[in-house]
Design an enzyme around this catalytic site. Sequence first.
Site, PDB file in Angstrom:
ATOM      1  N   LYS A  62       0.836  -1.201   0.000  1.00 50.02           N
ATOM      2  CA  LYS A  62       0.000   0.000   0.000  1.00 50.02           C
ATOM      3  C   LYS A  62       0.874   1.254   0.000  1.00 50.02           C
ATOM      4  CE  LYS A  62      -3.745  -2.521   2.080  1.00 50.02           C
ATOM      5  NZ  LYS A  62      -4.376  -3.077   3.277  1.00 50.02           N
ATOM      6  N   GLN A 120      -5.259  -1.896   9.174  1.00 50.38           N
ATOM      7  CA  GLN A 120      -5.004  -3.228   8.619  1.00 50.38           C
ATOM      8  C   GLN A 120      -5.584  -4.309   9.533  1.00 50.38           C
ATOM      9  OE1 GLN A 120      -3.674  -3.843   5.565  1.00 50.38           O
ATOM     10  NE2 GLN A 120      -3.968  -6.017   5.888  1.00 50.38           N
ATOM     11  N   ASP A 126     -11.828   1.644   3.174  1.00 55.11           N
ATOM     12  CA  ASP A 126     -11.918   0.182   3.107  1.00 55.11           C
ATOM     13  C   ASP A 126     -13.348  -0.268   2.806  1.00 55.11           C
ATOM     14  OD1 ASP A 126      -9.772  -1.584   3.331  1.00 55.11           O
ATOM     15  OD2 ASP A 126      -9.527  -1.210   5.481  1.00 55.11           O
TER      16      ASP A 126
END
Length: 293
Positions: free
Chosen positions: A53, A97, A120
């Site tokens: 990322k 995460q 997300d």
Amino acid sequence: MSAHVIDGFSVAASVRARVADSVRSLKAQGINPCLAVVLVGEDPASVSYVTGKEKALAEVGMIDKSYKLPVSTTEQELLTLIQNLNADPAVHGILVQLPLPAHINEARIIMAIDPAKDVDGFHPVSVGNMVIERPGFLPCTPHGVLVLLREAEIRTDGAHAVVVGRSNIVGKPLAILLARKACNATVTICHTGTRDLASITRQADILIAAVGKPKMISADMIKPGAAVIDVGVNRVEDPTAKKGYRLVGDVDFEPACKVASYITPVPRGVGPMTIAMLMENTLLAAVRFAGKE
Ligand code: GUN
């Protein structure tokens, strides 16, 4: 017959190139898209995703605000960080995460993220907007799968899509997206309670494997001519590999190639799309923020 292998790596590169163009023009207007990436602990797979990322953020020209926190971080400390990031007008997107260490309640953390920064697409507000077909953030991996299907010109309208796996991150949202009007597929969700799985997967025009079990979809579970999308990323030990392991999907790739018409490989299939769609969502978050100001 040998299936056409869908090159997710190159589709993802073209998505990132498009995002990079838009980032340049946003910057010219004084808006600097910024993603905060939060990693708690040192789970090797998570560390590797976060590194990917960060690389992509640099490539598309976005600001990368990374937080690498020790595994001992408390839930309250993480909540406080998220509240600060929610309040920071320079931060457009927040990504925590997953999975989080067991002592932290994942749902509580996801719900603390401002839905306007939920790149997300995991917050219940984002999930609800997706279900009722309102604008919001789509979850990156399922959205990436739709882009791959579109780029490969695989018809979803009227197709029977079978999704194996019902995770909140992939299986459930992907099933919903495929059933929405824009895709118009007939969708079956299979999971650990499914009886005679093979008899159902063999009915799929589009078969999605999102289980997390190496090679669990064998060639005899695939209808001849089906499109097979493999979302699995499994590390299997391999002493001959440099890192001591290699990545395999949920689909037994070589034999499946002889039955399917289209197939995604692992690696270089769905994986790179997840990060590309995250870049797109962060861009969208920055554009929406600027529009609101
Ligand atoms: N862990 C596995 N996939 C994902 C993802 O798409 N987003 C986050 N935040 N964590 C993940």
